[in-house]
Design a protein around this motif. Structure first.
Motif, mmCIF file in Angstrom:
data_model
loop_
_atom_site.group_PDB
_atom_site.id
_atom_site.type_symbol
_atom_site.label_atom_id
_atom_site.label_comp_id
_atom_site.label_asym_id
_atom_site.label_seq_id
_atom_site.Cartn_x
_atom_site.Cartn_y
_atom_site.Cartn_z
ATOM 1 N N THR A 103 0.884 -1.373 -0.273
ATOM 2 C CA THR A 103 0.259 0.153 -0.367
ATOM 3 C C THR A 103 0.798 1.812 -0.012
ATOM 4 O O THR A 103 1.061 1.916 -0.867
ATOM 5 C CB THR A 103 -0.437 0.041 0.877
ATOM 6 O OG1 THR A 103 -0.411 0.101 1.671
ATOM 7 C CG2 THR A 103 -1.955 -1.560 1.195
ATOM 8 N N ALA A 104 1.663 2.007 1.755
ATOM 9 C CA ALA A 104 2.422 3.153 1.307
ATOM 10 C C ALA A 104 2.495 2.993 2.753
ATOM 11 O O ALA A 104 2.088 2.160 4.157
ATOM 12 C CB ALA A 104 1.517 3.842 1.080
ATOM 13 N N ASN A 117 -0.270 0.251 -6.147
ATOM 14 C CA ASN A 117 -1.580 0.323 -5.854
ATOM 15 C C ASN A 117 -2.239 1.795 -5.901
ATOM 16 O O ASN A 117 -1.832 2.367 -5.066
ATOM 17 C CB ASN A 117 -2.249 -0.140 -4.606
ATOM 18 C CG ASN A 117 -3.194 -0.179 -5.151
ATOM 19 O OD1 ASN A 117 -4.577 1.113 -5.559
ATOM 20 N ND2 ASN A 117 -4.407 -1.349 -4.418
ATOM 21 N N ARG A 118 -2.910 2.585 -7.250
ATOM 22 C CA ARG A 118 -3.026 3.967 -7.601
ATOM 23 C C ARG A 118 -3.978 4.442 -6.752
ATOM 24 O O ARG A 118 -4.363 5.026 -6.828
ATOM 25 C CB ARG A 118 -3.308 4.254 -9.101
ATOM 26 C CG ARG A 118 -2.478 3.552 -10.281
ATOM 27 C CD ARG A 118 -0.927 4.475 -9.914
ATOM 28 N NE ARG A 118 -0.187 4.394 -10.804
ATOM 29 C CZ ARG A 118 0.720 3.326 -11.571
ATOM 30 N NH1 ARG A 118 1.071 2.854 -10.548
ATOM 31 N NH2 ARG A 118 1.452 3.442 -12.528
ATOM 32 N N HIS A 128 -2.065 10.674 5.674
ATOM 33 C CA HIS A 128 -1.471 9.529 7.037
ATOM 34 C C HIS A 128 -0.238 8.969 7.401
ATOM 35 O O HIS A 128 0.561 8.491 7.919
ATOM 36 C CB HIS A 128 -3.152 8.064 6.380
ATOM 37 C CG HIS A 128 -2.542 7.144 7.417
ATOM 38 N ND1 HIS A 128 -3.044 6.617 8.388
ATOM 39 C CD2 HIS A 128 -1.642 5.632 7.142
ATOM 40 C CE1 HIS A 128 -2.803 5.674 9.382
ATOM 41 N NE2 HIS A 128 -1.102 5.431 8.483
ATOM 42 N N GLU A 129 0.871 9.072 6.226
ATOM 43 C CA GLU A 129 1.904 8.418 6.141
ATOM 44 C C GLU A 129 2.608 9.812 6.781
ATOM 45 O O GLU A 129 3.856 9.787 6.997
ATOM 46 C CB GLU A 129 2.438 8.129 4.451
ATOM 47 C CG GLU A 129 1.271 6.556 3.619
ATOM 48 C CD GLU A 129 1.660 6.114 4.986
ATOM 49 O OE1 GLU A 129 2.293 5.534 5.758
ATOM 50 O OE2 GLU A 129 0.644 5.287 4.644
ATOM 51 N N ASN A 183 -7.340 6.129 8.366
ATOM 52 C CA ASN A 183 -6.386 5.058 8.343
ATOM 53 C C ASN A 183 -7.216 4.134 7.043
ATOM 54 O O ASN A 183 -6.475 3.450 6.315
ATOM 55 C CB ASN A 183 -6.618 4.261 9.722
ATOM 56 C CG ASN A 183 -6.335 4.996 10.722
ATOM 57 O OD1 ASN A 183 -5.282 4.962 10.847
ATOM 58 N ND2 ASN A 183 -7.284 5.026 11.374
ATOM 59 N N PHE A 184 -8.513 4.393 6.556
ATOM 60 C CA PHE A 184 -8.871 4.431 5.216
ATOM 61 C C PHE A 184 -9.865 5.573 4.203
ATOM 62 O O PHE A 184 -9.915 6.459 4.671
ATOM 63 C CB PHE A 184 -10.153 3.209 5.545
ATOM 64 C CG PHE A 184 -9.463 1.921 7.099
ATOM 65 C CD1 PHE A 184 -9.071 1.539 5.706
ATOM 66 C CD2 PHE A 184 -10.058 2.422 7.888
ATOM 67 C CE1 PHE A 184 -8.767 0.407 7.118
ATOM 68 C CE2 PHE A 184 -9.610 1.323 8.633
ATOM 69 C CZ PHE A 184 -8.902 0.133 8.511
ATOM 70 N N GLU A 185 -9.725 4.843 3.236
ATOM 71 C CA GLU A 185 -9.862 5.777 2.464
ATOM 72 C C GLU A 185 -11.886 7.229 2.841
ATOM 73 O O GLU A 185 -11.714 7.708 2.635
ATOM 74 C CB GLU A 185 -10.064 5.881 1.018
ATOM 75 C CG GLU A 185 -9.808 6.356 -0.382
ATOM 76 C CD GLU A 185 -8.636 7.416 -0.751
ATOM 77 O OE1 GLU A 185 -8.785 8.692 -0.467
ATOM 78 O OE2 GLU A 185 -7.740 7.278 0.119
#
Length: 208
Positions: A103-104, A117-118, A128-129, A183-185
């Protein structure tokens, strides 16, 4: 000395004195100029890009790399702008495109990696990162203040209560926090993103 030379000599003396006095004296004598030259308040200085980032690029990128670079750049520019507009946090971040990353991920050493993964090349992921590079889930302060499953720092806790009511708390686990951890889109909105940045900044003030 002739009468005509006296005014000329006086003029030269005045010009010499002005040059020796220098611009600082001239500014101090003009209140409006001094006011304009005053340092910006700390909050205004914080809005100037305090988080910076760069993307490691291949010298001869493939089509896959080019499209990934474009998507990552859009995501990082949006996330960094939001952090810099809403906080005084500082970090120098190096971003890499590594297709093998699922993911990232973000590291406290200032590195963020995006996989192929786009759907993760978004502002939400970048925010988040960036939080991980600042210490969320990666610092000793995180372990000390969030290791129990609930964030115990006073400033971030007070802030989430302001957002969600007196019973609200910041839960922690697996190096992440919620609410507003992005944490999630499906957690992403302008309000949630702004609150995420404010909470990360408050965590830093707590000792993250």
């Amino acid at each position: 000395m002739s009468p005509r030379k006296a005014p000329r000599k006086a003029l030269m003396a005045a010009l010499t004195a002005a040059l020796l006095a220098g611009p600082a004296v001239a500014q101090a004598a003009t209140p409006q100029t001094a006011s304009q030259a005053a340092p910006a308040p700390a909050r205004e200085r914080a809005a100037a890009a305090t988080i910076t980032w760069s993307l490691v690029r291949a010298s001869n990128p493939t089509e896959d790399q080019r499209t990934a670079y474009d998507a990552i750049t859009r995501a990082m520019n949006a996330a960094v702008a939001r952090y810099n507009n809403l906080s005084d946090l500082g970090k120098t971040i190096t971003v890499r495109y590594e297709p093998g990353v699922p993911t990232a991920d973000g590291n406290i050493n200032g590195t963020i990696r995006f996989g192929s993964n786009r759907s993760y090349m978004t502002e939400r992921t970048a925010l988040h990162e960036i939080a991980h590079t600042i210490g969320v889930g990666t610092s000793s302060g995180w372990s000390r203040l969030g290791g129990s499953g609930t964030w115990t720092g006073g400033q971030a806790t007070a802030l989430v209560k302001q957002y969600d009511g007196s019973g609200a708390k910041i839960s922690t686990g697996g190096g992440h926090f919620w609410p507003y951890g992005l944490n999630f889109e499906n957690e992403m909105s302008n309000t949630a993103a702004d609150r995420h940045v404010h909470l990360v900044a408050a965590m830093v003030r707590d000792g993250l």
